[in-house]
Design a protein around this motif. Structure first.
Motif, PDB file in Angstrom:
ATOM      1  N   PHE A 102       4.195  20.203  -7.338  1.00  9.20           N
ATOM      2  CA  PHE A 102       3.022  20.500  -6.515  1.00  9.20           C
ATOM      3  C   PHE A 102       2.060  19.316  -6.523  1.00  9.20           C
ATOM      4  N   ALA A 103       1.866  18.702  -7.705  1.00  9.70           N
ATOM      5  CA  ALA A 103       0.916  17.593  -7.835  1.00  9.70           C
ATOM      6  C   ALA A 103       1.372  16.369  -7.056  1.00  9.70           C
ATOM      7  N   ASN A 104       2.673  16.051  -7.123  1.00  7.07           N
ATOM      8  CA  ASN A 104       3.102  14.844  -6.408  1.00  7.07           C
ATOM      9  C   ASN A 104       3.088  15.059  -4.890  1.00  7.07           C
ATOM     10  N   MET A 105       3.365  16.266  -4.441  1.00  5.84           N
ATOM     11  CA  MET A 105       3.266  16.549  -3.011  1.00  5.84           C
ATOM     12  C   MET A 105       1.810  16.496  -2.547  1.00  5.84           C
TER      13      MET A 105
ATOM     14  N   TRP B 253       0.835  -1.205   0.000  1.00  4.61           N
ATOM     15  CA  TRP B 253       0.000   0.000   0.000  1.00  4.61           C
ATOM     16  C   TRP B 253       0.874   1.261   0.000  1.00  4.61           C
ATOM     17  N   GLU B 254       1.855   1.292   0.901  1.00  2.00           N
ATOM     18  CA  GLU B 254       2.733   2.457   0.991  1.00  2.00           C
ATOM     19  C   GLU B 254       3.737   2.504  -0.157  1.00  2.00           C
ATOM     20  N   ALA B 255       4.152   1.328  -0.633  1.00  8.58           N
ATOM     21  CA  ALA B 255       5.123   1.296  -1.734  1.00  8.58           C
ATOM     22  C   ALA B 255       4.523   1.856  -3.017  1.00  8.58           C
ATOM     23  N   VAL B 256       3.270   1.506  -3.326  1.00 13.89           N
ATOM     24  CA  VAL B 256       2.663   2.066  -4.538  1.00 13.89           C
ATOM     25  C   VAL B 256       2.468   3.572  -4.377  1.00 13.89           C
ATOM     26  N   GLY B 257       2.200   4.026  -3.141  1.00 10.69           N
ATOM     27  CA  GLY B 257       2.097   5.465  -2.902  1.00 10.69           C
ATOM     28  C   GLY B 257       3.411   6.176  -3.124  1.00 10.69           C
ATOM     29  N   LEU B 258       4.507   5.568  -2.663  1.00 13.19           N
ATOM     30  CA  LEU B 258       5.832   6.155  -2.851  1.00 13.19           C
ATOM     31  C   LEU B 258       6.197   6.242  -4.332  1.00 13.19           C
ATOM     32  N   VAL B 259       6.000   5.138  -5.073  1.00  9.06           N
ATOM     33  CA  VAL B 259       6.364   5.145  -6.492  1.00  9.06           C
ATOM     34  C   VAL B 259       5.447   6.084  -7.266  1.00  9.06           C
ATOM     35  N   SER B 260       4.192   6.183  -6.851  1.00  9.36           N
ATOM     36  CA  SER B 260       3.287   7.144  -7.483  1.00  9.36           C
ATOM     37  C   SER B 260       3.808   8.567  -7.303  1.00  9.36           C
TER      38      SER B 260
ATOM     39  N   GLY C 189      -8.589   7.398   0.343  1.00  3.76           N
ATOM     40  CA  GLY C 189      -7.393   8.091  -0.132  1.00  3.76           C
ATOM     41  C   GLY C 189      -6.797   7.433  -1.348  1.00  3.76           C
ATOM     42  N   LYS C 190      -6.578   6.123  -1.277  1.00  9.28           N
ATOM     43  CA  LYS C 190      -5.912   5.417  -2.372  1.00  9.28           C
ATOM     44  C   LYS C 190      -6.794   5.335  -3.607  1.00  9.28           C
TER      45      LYS C 190
ATOM     46  N   ASN D  12      -2.914  11.243   0.455  1.00  6.22           N
ATOM     47  CA  ASN D  12      -2.874   9.814   0.757  1.00  6.22           C
ATOM     48  C   ASN D  12      -2.453   9.544   2.191  1.00  6.22           C
ATOM     49  N   ARG D  13      -1.654  10.446   2.769  1.00  6.96           N
ATOM     50  CA  ARG D  13      -1.293  10.264   4.179  1.00  6.96           C
ATOM     51  C   ARG D  13      -2.532  10.378   5.069  1.00  6.96           C
ATOM     52  N   VAL D  14      -3.466  11.223   4.696  1.00  7.45           N
ATOM     53  CA  VAL D  14      -4.695  11.350   5.482  1.00  7.45           C
ATOM     54  C   VAL D  14      -5.446  10.024   5.479  1.00  7.45           C
ATOM     55  N   GLY D  15      -5.623   9.456   4.283  1.00  7.40           N
ATOM     56  CA  GLY D  15      -6.303   8.169   4.195  1.00  7.40           C
ATOM     57  C   GLY D  15      -5.532   7.063   4.896  1.00  7.40           C
ATOM     58  N   ASP D  16      -4.219   7.070   4.736  1.00  4.83           N
ATOM     59  CA  ASP D  16      -3.400   6.007   5.324  1.00  4.83           C
ATOM     60  C   ASP D  16      -3.418   6.036   6.848  1.00  4.83           C
ATOM     61  N   PHE D  17      -3.649   7.218   7.428  1.00  3.59           N
ATOM     62  CA  PHE D  17      -3.767   7.308   8.885  1.00  3.59           C
ATOM     63  C   PHE D  17      -4.960   6.488   9.367  1.00  3.59           C
ATOM     64  N   GLY D  18      -6.086   6.640   8.671  1.00  7.59           N
ATOM     65  CA  GLY D  18      -7.257   5.828   9.006  1.00  7.59           C
ATOM     66  C   GLY D  18      -7.005   4.350   8.767  1.00  7.59           C
TER      67      GLY D  18
END
Length: 675
Positions: free
Chosen positions: A175-178, A153-160, A243-244, A184-190
């Protein structure tokens, strides 16, 4: 008779793309001295993904034909108390299907990239990234435990993040990648809260062991509250999926991610990463079936996304952003199906959508190449005669997207609409309206794009931002800049190969995937409480009958109406859209500003968070902690020590005086007590 799959073969599926990525990333870039050239780089990475696809297809064959299954731990990382942290694979119908979708779409994207990124300086780095993404997604879908799921889950977020900001000298890309990373960090917290609750109360991270304790979890409440524990777990997990899988209001990152190269739009934002949330909820169906509250929440969020993100697609002029908002809307459809307990229908639409949406993204990229990197559909037109292969494949993709009978999208999309209609959850009424209205909206914006790009008069010379090449009339990508032209074979072959399943895969697979035993041990549905799938099965009489019956249903006529209205407004009478835009200017402004979600995030949430941070820093840190606790404590100690130091003068007569005064006070006290 079921058989067990070979662990080494399964391990080779994610490892083959990883090896290709490592070789390309080290020896094909400046980091490793550019030891291998472009040809060897793309050969190694494509070979890795090809091996993964062949092994995935073989695995799917074994799963279907022989009933083969696999659920074992390959490596134990650590044991903390009784909690095991492991790496392992679970392969069943759901996993095998996802493996084939991920590897096939990735293989097509790899081939397509040879032509699309031909002149880009980061050619080798790009191949390393997309192969690494393939590895990450495979680890996610093949996992048999929540630790590995979270890793993928986190790896695909990093490569994205790396791929969206691939052109790192471009401010909008950074700006877009940040933005994607933070949302996604908001969703990943949940998501991690949900996993943590399962680990805390079930005592395991393994899927099978956690699902075996689902009934026990359903009897518990969250400590200190009256909330059902399983409801809290499911909602937390779904926040991760929001998020994802870009569900409202955590959808804002996906349209901006179009700043990355087109191949990643097809790979990440159509077929794989954004579907991770759908896959996760389907995998966790034994838990979600225990909470109608969570299912209602999922259905409402999906309905809002399906309808209102579709509205935004109507006013987009960037060809990639039209397809991006289409992706958001279709993800909403999948989410609605999850809320209706039609998990297999959601996954079925995930599969069909992967093919025709990847086709549409790659078709859009082909048009961009042919139009010399112009992305504004207002300055296209008549491209059909110059790019026949791109035209016909894009048409097939559009027909699949709007749910044309016999096309793949029809079978999955109509099944979602019917499942929602048969659902008896409280949110089903609004969801039913949203998915039906979304049919018209999808057909309208899809064929608005199609007609403006491929039909009508040519408008290339009207583009104020038209790119003109060098003295030899070639642009900076080496293409002839006199007019549109068909893309090279490395671009058109993937389009053709994606167009085939976009047409036939739904017809071929609807029976086993929805009404057979393909997902029998992967997805759990409580038929007594949630009867949508049972109702669908009773009404299904084969794919041909379903397609023929469709002409008498509302979705077919709504889709046809959307196509006809867009044809009239953009080919027959182009003055109509402008007139409607003037009449409904406040609504257009609302849509142009994307419901002001970005403004709310930047000016209310971000500024609020900044103000809160400043307050905690100035009041909490500087005033209370530094000022009162740290500095205040030493000042108090200094003040007390200064006062007591004066009592220790070193003179004998001072001490004698104190002793006499002390005796006098004690005598006075005792006399007072004896009265």
């Amino acid at each position: 008779m079921s058989q067990t799959l070979n662990a080494s073969t399964l391990l080779a599926v994610p490892m083959a793309p990883l090896v290709g990525s490592v070789l390309a990333g080290i020896f094909g870039t400046q980091f490793g001295g550019n030891w291998i050239g472009r040809r060897l780089t793309h050969t190694l990475t494509i070979l890795g993904v090809l091996i993964a696809f062949i092994l995935s297809a073989s695995t799917l064959k074994s799963v279907i034909a022989d009933g083969a299954r696999f659920n074992e731990t390959l490596y134990t990382w650590m044991v903390v108390g009784g909690l095991k942290m492991e790496v392992g694979f679970m392969v069943d119908g759901l996993t095998a299907m996802m493996m084939c979708v991920v590897t096939f779409v990735s293989l097509m994207v790899h081939l397509y990239t040879i032509g699309y990124m031909e002149e880009d300086e980061g050619y080798n780095r790009f191949f390393a990234y997309i192969s690494l993404f393939t590895f990450s997604m495979l680890m996610l879908v093949m996992s048999n435990n929540m630790l590995q799921l979270f890793f993928g889950w986190e790896a695909v977020g990093l490569v994205s993040y790396l791929l969206i900001g691939f052109w790192f000298n471009k401010p909008t890309a950074i700006f877009a990648n940040m933005k994607a990373f933070l949302v996604n960090r908001v969703g990943d917290f949940g998501f991690i809260l949900g996993i943590g609750l399962i680990a805390a109360f079930a005592g395991t991270l393994n899927y099978t062991e956690a699902f075996a304790k689902a009934a026990d979890l359903s009897a518990l409440t969250l400590p200190g509250t009256s909330w059902m524990l399983v409801t809290v777990i499911c909602i937390c997990l779904f926040i991760g999926a929001m998020g994802k899988s870009a569900q409202f209001p955590l959808h804002v990152w996906l349209p901006d991610s179009m700043e990355g190269p087109t191949p990643i739009s097809a790979l990440i934002h159509a077929a794989t990463m954004v579907t991770a949330g759908i896959f996760m909820v389907a995998r966790m169906s034994p838990l979600f079936e225990l909470s109608d509250t969570a299912l209602n929440f999922i259905m409402v969020v999906g309905s809002i996304t399906a309808l209102f993100m579709g509205f935004l697609g109507i006013i987009q002029n960037d060809i990639k952003r039209v397809v991006a908002y289409s992706t958001l809307s279709q993800l909403g459809y999948m989410t609605v199906a999850l809320g209706a307990s039609a998990y297999s229908v959601a996954v079925f639409h995930l599969m069909t959508h992967a093919f025709f949406k990847a086709l549409l993204f790659l078709g859009a990229g082909s048009v961009i190449m042919g139009m010399h990197h112009n992305q504004d559909i207002r300055y296209m037109g008549g491209v059909r005669k110059y790019m026949p292969i791109t035209w016909i494949t894009s048409l097939l993709g559009s027909l699949a997207l709007i749910g044309t009978p016999f096309f793949s999208g029809f079978y999955s999309k109509d099944s979602i609409i019917e499942a929602v209609h048969e659902s008896h959850l409280a949110a089903a009424g609004f969801a039913n309206f949203a998915v039906l209205a979304g049919v018209f909206v999808t057909a309208f914006y899809s064929f608005r794009m199609y007609f403006l790009v491929f039909h009508g008069k040519e408008r290339y010379d009207q583009n104020p931002d038209a790119h003109h090449g060098h003295d030899d009339h070639h642009d900076d990508h080496g293409h002839d800049s006199h007019g549109p032209h068909e893309s090279p074979w490395v671009v058109t072959v993937p389009l053709i190969l994606l167009a085939i399943p976009s047409v036939v895969i739904g017809y071929m697979t609807i029976d086993p995937m929805l009404f057979g035993e393909f997902f029998k041990d992967a997805i759990f549905v409580n038929d007594e409480k949630h009867q949508a799938m049972k109702e669908l099965a009773g009404a299904f009489h084969g794919p041909v009958a379903m397609a023929l019956h469709a002409v008498s249903t509302a979705p077919f006529w709504l889709a046809l109406a959307g196509v006809v209205v867009s044809w009239y407004m953009y080919l027959v009478n182009p003055a109509v859209p402008a007139a409607i835009g003037r009449a409904l200017r406040p609504l257009v402004v609302l849509l142009e500003n994307k419901y002001y979600m970005d403004w709310i995030n930047e000016n209310i949430l971000a500024r609020g968070a900044r103000a809160l941070g400043n307050g905690l820093w100035k009041v909490g840190d500087r005033t209370l902690i530094d000022g009162l606790l740290v500095n205040g404590s030493w000042k108090l100690v200094g003040m007390v020590s200064n006062w007591t130091r004066k009592l220790q003068s070193g003179y004998l007569y001072h001490y004698a005086l104190v002793m006499i005064l002390g005796i006098f006070l004690l005598m006075t006290y005792f006399v007072w007590l004896n009265k």
